[in-house]
Design a protein around this motif. Structure first.
Motif, PDB file in Angstrom:
ATOM      1  N   GLN A 189       3.230  -0.810 -11.570  1.00  0.00           N
ATOM      2  CA  GLN A 189       1.672  -0.939 -12.132  1.00  0.00           C
ATOM      3  C   GLN A 189       0.714  -1.178 -11.089  1.00  0.00           C
ATOM      4  O   GLN A 189      -0.471  -0.623 -11.130  1.00  0.00           O
ATOM      5  CB  GLN A 189       1.814  -2.164 -13.169  1.00  0.00           C
ATOM      6  N   LYS A 190       1.177  -1.798 -10.079  1.00  0.00           N
ATOM      7  CA  LYS A 190       0.300  -2.023  -8.933  1.00  0.00           C
ATOM      8  C   LYS A 190      -0.348  -0.743  -8.127  1.00  0.00           C
ATOM      9  O   LYS A 190      -1.360  -0.284  -7.899  1.00  0.00           O
ATOM     10  CB  LYS A 190       0.916  -3.056  -7.806  1.00  0.00           C
ATOM     11  N   VAL A 191       0.871   0.118  -8.102  1.00  0.00           N
ATOM     12  CA  VAL A 191       0.375   1.300  -7.140  1.00  0.00           C
ATOM     13  C   VAL A 191       0.207   2.520  -7.912  1.00  0.00           C
ATOM     14  O   VAL A 191      -0.450   3.302  -7.365  1.00  0.00           O
ATOM     15  CB  VAL A 191       1.609   1.597  -6.082  1.00  0.00           C
ATOM     16  N   GLY A 192       0.347   2.459  -9.211  1.00  0.00           N
ATOM     17  CA  GLY A 192      -0.037   3.462 -10.091  1.00  0.00           C
ATOM     18  C   GLY A 192       0.605   4.990  -9.615  1.00  0.00           C
ATOM     19  O   GLY A 192       1.804   5.316  -9.394  1.00  0.00           O
ATOM     20  N   THR A 193      -0.410   5.903  -9.477  1.00  0.00           N
ATOM     21  CA  THR A 193       0.128   7.298  -9.391  1.00  0.00           C
ATOM     22  C   THR A 193       0.767   7.272  -7.911  1.00  0.00           C
ATOM     23  O   THR A 193       1.374   8.385  -7.545  1.00  0.00           O
ATOM     24  CB  THR A 193      -0.980   8.278  -9.391  1.00  0.00           C
ATOM     25  N   ASP A 194       0.867   6.365  -6.977  1.00  0.00           N
ATOM     26  CA  ASP A 194       1.251   6.394  -5.494  1.00  0.00           C
ATOM     27  C   ASP A 194       2.785   6.574  -5.586  1.00  0.00           C
ATOM     28  O   ASP A 194       3.564   6.830  -4.925  1.00  0.00           O
ATOM     29  CB  ASP A 194       0.740   5.418  -4.583  1.00  0.00           C
ATOM     30  N   ARG A 223      16.865  -5.576 -20.729  1.00  0.00           N
ATOM     31  CA  ARG A 223      15.552  -5.403 -21.089  1.00  0.00           C
ATOM     32  C   ARG A 223      15.007  -5.346 -19.791  1.00  0.00           C
ATOM     33  O   ARG A 223      13.654  -4.374 -19.809  1.00  0.00           O
ATOM     34  CB  ARG A 223      15.016  -6.514 -21.909  1.00  0.00           C
ATOM     35  N   ALA A 224      15.000  -5.876 -18.911  1.00  0.00           N
ATOM     36  CA  ALA A 224      14.085  -5.842 -17.631  1.00  0.00           C
ATOM     37  C   ALA A 224      14.188  -4.799 -17.051  1.00  0.00           C
ATOM     38  O   ALA A 224      13.013  -4.010 -16.623  1.00  0.00           O
ATOM     39  CB  ALA A 224      14.530  -7.213 -16.647  1.00  0.00           C
ATOM     40  N   PHE A 225      15.339  -3.901 -16.986  1.00  0.00           N
ATOM     41  CA  PHE A 225      15.465  -2.929 -16.300  1.00  0.00           C
ATOM     42  C   PHE A 225      14.970  -1.578 -17.125  1.00  0.00           C
ATOM     43  O   PHE A 225      14.259  -0.704 -16.738  1.00  0.00           O
ATOM     44  CB  PHE A 225      16.961  -2.451 -15.885  1.00  0.00           C
ATOM     45  N   ALA A 226      15.101  -1.840 -18.391  1.00  0.00           N
ATOM     46  CA  ALA A 226      14.380  -0.745 -19.285  1.00  0.00           C
ATOM     47  C   ALA A 226      13.077  -0.889 -19.353  1.00  0.00           C
ATOM     48  O   ALA A 226      12.084   0.179 -19.090  1.00  0.00           O
ATOM     49  CB  ALA A 226      14.938  -1.361 -20.960  1.00  0.00           C
ATOM     50  N   SER A 227      12.260  -1.994 -19.004  1.00  0.00           N
ATOM     51  CA  SER A 227      11.054  -2.124 -18.745  1.00  0.00           C
ATOM     52  C   SER A 227      10.551  -1.473 -17.607  1.00  0.00           C
ATOM     53  O   SER A 227       9.462  -0.650 -17.469  1.00  0.00           O
ATOM     54  CB  SER A 227      10.547  -3.585 -18.827  1.00  0.00           C
ATOM     55  N   ALA A 228      11.349  -1.533 -16.478  1.00  0.00           N
ATOM     56  CA  ALA A 228      11.050  -1.077 -15.095  1.00  0.00           C
ATOM     57  C   ALA A 228      11.163   0.739 -15.379  1.00  0.00           C
ATOM     58  O   ALA A 228      10.412   1.239 -14.858  1.00  0.00           O
ATOM     59  CB  ALA A 228      12.161  -1.230 -14.038  1.00  0.00           C
ATOM     60  N   CYS A 229      12.323   0.971 -16.182  1.00  0.00           N
ATOM     61  CA  CYS A 229      12.449   2.433 -16.384  1.00  0.00           C
ATOM     62  C   CYS A 229      11.340   2.888 -17.029  1.00  0.00           C
ATOM     63  O   CYS A 229      10.669   4.083 -16.958  1.00  0.00           O
ATOM     64  CB  CYS A 229      13.711   2.752 -17.162  1.00  0.00           C
ATOM     65  N   ALA A 230      10.640   2.315 -18.045  1.00  0.00           N
ATOM     66  CA  ALA A 230       9.460   2.704 -18.724  1.00  0.00           C
ATOM     67  C   ALA A 230       8.248   2.722 -17.982  1.00  0.00           C
ATOM     68  O   ALA A 230       7.231   3.513 -18.082  1.00  0.00           O
ATOM     69  CB  ALA A 230       9.258   1.783 -20.073  1.00  0.00           C
ATOM     70  N   ALA A 231       8.052   1.715 -17.118  1.00  0.00           N
ATOM     71  CA  ALA A 231       7.030   2.016 -16.049  1.00  0.00           C
ATOM     72  C   ALA A 231       6.911   3.145 -15.274  1.00  0.00           C
ATOM     73  O   ALA A 231       6.157   3.804 -15.078  1.00  0.00           O
ATOM     74  CB  ALA A 231       6.961   0.430 -15.177  1.00  0.00           C
ATOM     75  N   VAL A 232       8.288   3.556 -14.697  1.00  0.00           N
ATOM     76  CA  VAL A 232       8.579   4.754 -13.892  1.00  0.00           C
ATOM     77  C   VAL A 232       7.971   5.971 -14.734  1.00  0.00           C
ATOM     78  O   VAL A 232       7.508   6.964 -14.592  1.00  0.00           O
ATOM     79  CB  VAL A 232       9.510   4.617 -13.414  1.00  0.00           C
ATOM     80  N   LEU A 233       8.628   5.883 -16.105  1.00  0.00           N
ATOM     81  CA  LEU A 233       8.393   7.014 -16.955  1.00  0.00           C
ATOM     82  C   LEU A 233       6.986   7.114 -17.260  1.00  0.00           C
ATOM     83  O   LEU A 233       6.659   8.809 -17.385  1.00  0.00           O
ATOM     84  CB  LEU A 233       8.783   6.671 -18.503  1.00  0.00           C
ATOM     85  N   LYS A 234       5.942   6.570 -17.022  1.00  0.00           N
ATOM     86  CA  LYS A 234       4.423   6.730 -17.350  1.00  0.00           C
ATOM     87  C   LYS A 234       3.987   7.917 -16.030  1.00  0.00           C
ATOM     88  O   LYS A 234       3.062   8.415 -16.311  1.00  0.00           O
ATOM     89  CB  LYS A 234       3.658   5.589 -17.074  1.00  0.00           C
ATOM     90  N   TYR A 235       4.579   7.710 -14.998  1.00  0.00           N
ATOM     91  CA  TYR A 235       4.220   8.676 -13.871  1.00  0.00           C
ATOM     92  C   TYR A 235       5.501   9.678 -13.534  1.00  0.00           C
ATOM     93  O   TYR A 235       5.200  10.334 -12.625  1.00  0.00           O
ATOM     94  CB  TYR A 235       4.096   7.794 -12.746  1.00  0.00           C
ATOM     95  N   ASP A 277       0.935  -1.326  -0.042  1.00  0.00           N
ATOM     96  CA  ASP A 277       0.076   0.025   0.035  1.00  0.00           C
ATOM     97  C   ASP A 277       0.961   1.146   0.057  1.00  0.00           C
ATOM     98  O   ASP A 277       2.307   1.264  -0.100  1.00  0.00           O
ATOM     99  CB  ASP A 277      -0.968  -0.053   1.238  1.00  0.00           C
ATOM    100  N   THR A 278       0.153   2.418   0.144  1.00  0.00           N
ATOM    101  CA  THR A 278       1.117   3.519  -0.080  1.00  0.00           C
ATOM    102  C   THR A 278       2.189   3.788   1.108  1.00  0.00           C
ATOM    103  O   THR A 278       3.016   4.110   0.925  1.00  0.00           O
ATOM    104  CB  THR A 278       0.240   4.989  -0.010  1.00  0.00           C
ATOM    105  N   GLU A 279       1.731   3.389   2.343  1.00  0.00           N
ATOM    106  CA  GLU A 279       2.516   3.772   3.473  1.00  0.00           C
ATOM    107  C   GLU A 279       3.772   2.803   3.353  1.00  0.00           C
ATOM    108  O   GLU A 279       4.953   3.012   3.725  1.00  0.00           O
ATOM    109  CB  GLU A 279       1.699   3.369   5.020  1.00  0.00           C
ATOM    110  N   SER A 280       3.603   1.512   2.892  1.00  0.00           N
ATOM    111  CA  SER A 280       4.543   0.567   2.647  1.00  0.00           C
ATOM    112  C   SER A 280       5.646   1.033   1.795  1.00  0.00           C
ATOM    113  O   SER A 280       6.843   0.315   1.752  1.00  0.00           O
ATOM    114  CB  SER A 280       4.205  -0.903   2.545  1.00  0.00           C
ATOM    115  N   LEU A 281       5.345   1.825   0.763  1.00  0.00           N
ATOM    116  CA  LEU A 281       6.487   2.223  -0.335  1.00  0.00           C
ATOM    117  C   LEU A 281       7.562   3.127   0.387  1.00  0.00           C
ATOM    118  O   LEU A 281       8.515   2.893  -0.179  1.00  0.00           O
ATOM    119  CB  LEU A 281       5.575   2.998  -1.408  1.00  0.00           C
TER     120      LEU A 281
END
Length: 317
Positions: A109-114, A140-152, A73-77
């Protein structure tokens, strides 16, 4: 774990990092031995890496990591993200590193905008890791992580990241591979963000396209996988050669002139081929930029680069 619910949240950072580190330490050591002798046995390293990752992701350990993501959840981040950041720097072993990157992607992807309070830290962390990774699977795996963060990411963070990614195309082979893999990840996972920076990425993609293109035959040290990514990126982000080239002609010509004047033979070569491609597709429509291209190409004629000579003939037709 399944019934632990919120009770496990205070311990998530310890649990997750311990399990991620265990992904490599619990692997069958026979697979490590096989990888060391893969070349002699005629086994492609990348295929073996993909097999090792597939086995790890089918393990009970990975299933438990999935359950941990559902408990976040948000707090555990606040506790989890800094621990993951440290593990990105210190984690060793293919499965652990791919596991870390995959977990970050799924977590975002799970926490979205949080995740927004952590995007700056994660972008600064993940982008250099993509460049440094030698394993294509881990890259490739770290590039995907970077792209996931880029969305937010914020607009300024996104602009900096995309510009720094595009700039990799003029560096060494590993950087060029990183450029292709990162842009492909952005296009797949953050296309809405990437679409705002076509003026930055389209020129890079244009002069780095696949050897399957009948006009451009640039190859990254025979790496068809990487050149193929640039061809896919061109198809995904453009609406036809002529329309796209006319739309971004100024930016493309500027990049060609910059690269053709560089000290890199590969940059000169692909830029010269870019001039040929422009001439083939645009013909007389290129006239407004013909002089600056001609001057850039003429400066390279003493270098006896065959592609430069061909480019010169193309411009003079």
């Amino acid at each position: 774990m399944l019934g632990a619910g919120i009770a496990v949240r205070p311990h998530l950072s310890d649990l997750v990092c311990c399990m991620l580190e265990s992904l490599s330490s619990l692997e069958d050591q026979g697979l490590n031995y096989v990888e060391l002798h893969a070349a002699n046995a005629g086994i492609q390293t990348e295929k073996l890496e993909n097999l090792r990752i597939s086995i790890a992701k089918g393990s009970p350990m990975w299933d438990t990591l999935d359950l941990c993501i559902n408990a976040v959840d948000t707090e555990s981040l606040d506790l989890l993200v800094p621990r993951l950041a440290r593990l990105v720097r210190s984690g060793v072993g293919l499965n652990t590193r791919v596991g870390i990157a995959s977990f970050i992607s799924l977590l975002v992807q799970k926490v979205g905008t949080d995740i927004k309070p952590f995007t700056s830290k994660l972008v600064r962390l993940l982008f250099p890791v993509v460049k440094e990774e030698k394993s294509t699977a881990a890259k490739r795996a770290f590039a995907s992580a970077c792209a996931a963060v880029l969305k937010y990411a914020t607009p300024s963070q996104a602009q900096t990241l995309i510009e720094e990614t595009a700039a990799l195309h003029i560096d060494d082979r590993n950087a060029q591979i990183s450029c292709a893999i990162l842009l492909k990840a952005y296009s797949s996972m953050a296309s809405d963000v990437l679409s705002g920076y076509h003026a930055v990425i389209i020129p890079v993609i244009f002069i780095s396209r696949s050897e399957s293109d009948p006009f451009l035959t640039l190859r990254f040290e025979d790496d068809k996988y990487v050149s193929g990514l640039f061809e896919e990126l061109w198809e995904e982000n453009t609406s036809g050669d002529r329309v796209t080239l006319q739309l971004y002609l100024g930016e493309i010509v500027s990049l060609i002139c910059e690269c053709i004047a560089s000290s890199s033979w590969a940059s000169k070569r692909k830029s010269a081929k870019g001039v040929c491609k422009l001439g083939e597709v645009l013909g007389e429509s290129l006239s407004s930029h013909q002089r600056i291209l001609l001057e850039s190409v003429m400066k390279e004629v003493p270098g006896r680069l065959w592609e430069v000579g061909r480019s010169l003939l193309q411009l003079l037709e």
